[in-house]
Design an enzyme around this catalytic site. Structure first.
Site, PDB file in Angstrom:
ATOM      1  N   GLU A   1      -4.141   1.744  -3.088  1.00 24.33           N
ATOM      2  CA  GLU A   1      -4.063   3.292  -2.502  1.00 24.33           C
ATOM      3  C   GLU A   1      -3.312   4.139  -3.355  1.00 24.33           C
ATOM      4  OE1 GLU A   1      -5.022   5.712   1.470  1.00 24.33           O
ATOM      5  OE2 GLU A   1      -4.254   3.836   1.683  1.00 24.33           O
TER       6      GLU A   1
ATOM      7  N   TYR B   1      -7.815  -3.917  -2.498  1.00 25.85           N
ATOM      8  CA  TYR B   1      -7.566  -2.953  -1.384  1.00 25.85           C
ATOM      9  C   TYR B   1      -9.002  -2.823  -0.752  1.00 25.85           C
ATOM     10  CZ  TYR B   1      -7.307   1.683   0.672  1.00 25.85           C
ATOM     11  OH  TYR B   1      -7.200   2.766   1.666  1.00 25.85           O
TER      12      TYR B   1
ATOM     13  N   ASP C   1      -3.805  -5.046   0.451  1.00 25.67           N
ATOM     14  CA  ASP C   1      -4.132  -4.272   1.959  1.00 25.67           C
ATOM     15  C   ASP C   1      -5.718  -4.784   1.940  1.00 25.67           C
ATOM     16  OD1 ASP C   1      -4.728  -2.968   3.890  1.00 25.67           O
ATOM     17  OD2 ASP C   1      -4.427  -0.817   3.104  1.00 25.67           O
TER      18      ASP C   1
ATOM     19  N   ASP D   1       2.755   4.364   5.354  1.00 25.92           N
ATOM     20  CA  ASP D   1       2.451   3.793   6.473  1.00 25.92           C
ATOM     21  C   ASP D   1       2.504   2.082   6.635  1.00 25.92           C
ATOM     22  OD1 ASP D   1       0.160   3.764   5.581  1.00 25.92           O
ATOM     23  OD2 ASP D   1      -0.733   4.885   7.225  1.00 25.92           O
ATOM     24  N   HIS D   2       2.575   1.614   5.344  1.00 25.30           N
ATOM     25  CA  HIS D   2       2.722   0.151   5.134  1.00 25.30           C
ATOM     26  C   HIS D   2       4.089  -0.280   4.725  1.00 25.30           C
ATOM     27  CE1 HIS D   2      -1.686  -0.891   5.066  1.00 25.30           C
ATOM     28  NE2 HIS D   2      -1.767   0.683   4.843  1.00 25.30           N
TER      29      HIS D   2
ATOM     30  N   ASN E   1       0.818  -1.083   0.051  1.00 33.68           N
ATOM     31  CA  ASN E   1       0.124  -0.151  -0.029  1.00 33.68           C
ATOM     32  C   ASN E   1       0.956   1.237   0.053  1.00 33.68           C
ATOM     33  OD1 ASN E   1      -1.334   2.405   0.956  1.00 33.68           O
ATOM     34  ND2 ASN E   1      -2.981   1.027   1.664  1.00 33.68           N
TER      35      ASN E   1
END
Length: 262
Positions: A36, A107, A150, A252-253, A9
């Protein structure tokens, strides 16, 4: 021919184009699945990726949010998409390799903050999406398939930093875990990552809100690689590139990897 696949992601492929390029240069997966992307397909910066040896892409996109893409060294045929829960979102794309393997890139909706569909429409949409996944896999039993992405659920106790504290937090609630498990069972999907790494805490996501994400280490395993039983034994070498979470202006992944001897 064996190939290594990664899922990530990226939280805006245009904003983090250089991070994607860094991963392709330094890790060299044969296939990279992104979620994303937050970009229309025509604005995905595929020129740099092609120059790095990834000329093939199948993708679905929309402006500003969602979006999924599969970048590949080897030819890949567009195998369509599913609009589960009828959301009209770019949350799934499938690609077929020349060896017949179909890669599903998902996703799944995050589900908002409150785990109650009566007060939180997004949570209801997430559960409906997973229910449609279950029904579709039940009616179209996949073979020679890989599912990545994700999935926005950390299903196991060891997939979150504190199981008891997370039971009422969206991504680890019992109802979400049950819905994901039903979808997995309907397709007989094998969780490749946890088969390869069966024990211990394992995370692929750390919140931006943490002052020091690495030291706090309050992570969750939201990103997954599954395979159908007919090819799951060909998978090995699973790992999560935790270091990528510490790159400059990161997602953040962190990327999740597996190799398939197919």
């Amino acid at each position: 021919m064996p190939f290594t696949l990664a899922t990530w992601n990226i939280n805006s492929v245009r904003l983090r184009e250089d991070l994607v390029a860094k991963l392709l240069r330094e890790e060299g997966p044969d296939i990279l699945c992104l979620q994303e992307c937050k970009s229309p397909v025509e604005k995905i910066p595929r020129e740099q990726f092609a120059a790095l040896g990834y000329p093939h892409m199948v993708a679905r996109g929309q402006k500003g949010y969602n979006g999924v893409a599969i970048l590949s060294r080897q030819p890949i045929e567009d195998a369509g998409e599913m609009d589960f829960a009828g959301l009209g979102h770019a949350r799934h794309v499938a690609g077929r390799l020349e060896n017949g393997v179909v890669i599903h890139n998902f996703y799944v909706p995050a589900g908002g903050d409150k785990p109650d569909r009566a007060v939180n429409e997004k949570f209801g949409q997430k559960l409906d999406y997973l229910t449609d996944m279950r029904d579709w896999f039940r009616d179209n039993r996949p073979e020679k398939g890989i599912l990545v992405g994700d999935l926005n659920i950390a299903p196991l106790d060891e997939d979150v930093w504190d199981h008891k504290k997370m039971l009422k937090v969206v991504s680890h609630t019992p109802v979400e875990v049950e819905h994901l498990g039903n979808a997995q069972e309907a397709g007989a999907w094998v969780d490749v990552t946890r088969r390869d790494i069966p024990e211990g805490k394992l995370y692929s996501w750390w919140s931006y809100r943490a002052r020091d994400w690495d030291a706090a280490d309050k992570g969750r395993r939201l990103d997954h690689i599954w395979a159908t039983p007919d090819i799951s034994n060909a998978a090995h070498g699973s790992r999560i590139l935790r270091a990528a979470r510490g790159w400059e202006k990161p997602s953040d992944h962190a990327p999740v990897f597996a190799t398939f001897d197919l």
